[in-house]
Design a protein around this motif. Structure first.
Motif, short mmCIF file in Angstrom:
data_model
loop_
_atom_site.label_atom_id
_atom_site.label_comp_id
_atom_site.label_asym_id
_atom_site.label_seq_id
_atom_site.Cartn_x
_atom_site.Cartn_y
_atom_site.Cartn_z
N ALA A 31 0.82 -1.21 0.00
CA ALA A 31 0.00 0.00 0.00
C ALA A 31 0.86 1.26 0.00
N SER A 95 -2.69 -2.32 7.27
CA SER A 95 -4.11 -2.23 6.94
C SER A 95 -4.58 -0.77 6.94
N GLU A 96 -4.02 0.04 7.82
CA GLU A 96 -4.37 1.46 7.82
C GLU A 96 -3.84 2.15 6.57
N ALA A 98 -3.52 0.96 3.68
CA ALA A 98 -4.38 0.60 2.54
C ALA A 98 -5.54 1.58 2.37
N GLN A 99 -5.97 2.19 3.46
CA GLN A 99 -7.07 3.16 3.40
C GLN A 99 -6.66 4.47 2.73
N TYR A 100 -5.36 4.71 2.61
CA TYR A 100 -4.86 5.96 2.05
C TYR A 100 -4.42 5.86 0.59
N LEU A 107 -3.17 10.96 4.27
CA LEU A 107 -2.13 10.31 5.06
C LEU A 107 -1.20 11.34 5.68
N ARG A 110 -2.81 13.11 8.54
CA ARG A 110 -2.81 12.28 9.74
C ARG A 110 -1.45 12.35 10.45
#
Length: 114
Positions: A31, A95-96, A98-100, A107, A110
């Motif tokens: 990711a 996994s986080e 992958a959200q970006y 990202l 954050r």
């Protein structure tokens, strides 16, 4: 505050070729690679633009370039870690990340808030 993003791929020509081959065959995915490069080996335009206006200090390294301490701080790769109070800790998991994918500005926002 500086951060280190660790790709789930090895650096160097052979590492890059292995990653591209595994991605083409649907066997590998990173990711963080997708966020910062996509299919462009020079880096995605959206990443470059978002990073150029951000105050975040993010060093990007391949897994074979990361220190043992950085790797030990992760629950898996890719990941983003930071050094604080004498030790490394994971602050963005695989996994986080992958959200970006497709949202590099989110990202960086954050990370800027940490």
């Amino acid at each position: 505050m500086s951060f280190v993003g660790i790709y789930d791929a090895d650096g160097g020509l052979s590492g890059e070729l292995r990653y591209v081959a595994s991605k083409l065959l649907g066997r590998g995915k990173c990711a963080l690679c997708d966020i910062t490069h996509g299919w462009n080996p020079m880096g995605s335009k959206s990443w470059k633009q978002a990073y150029s206006v951000s105050d975040v200090d993010l060093e990007l390294v391949h897994r074979n370039e990361a220190s043992a301490e950085q790797l030990a701080a992760t629950t898996g790769l890719p990941a983003i870690v930071r050094h604080r109070d004498g030790h490394w800790s994971e602050i963005v998991t695989a996994s986080e990340l992958a959200q970006y994918v497709g949202a590099p500005d989110a990202l960086l926002e954050r990370l800027d808030g940490l």
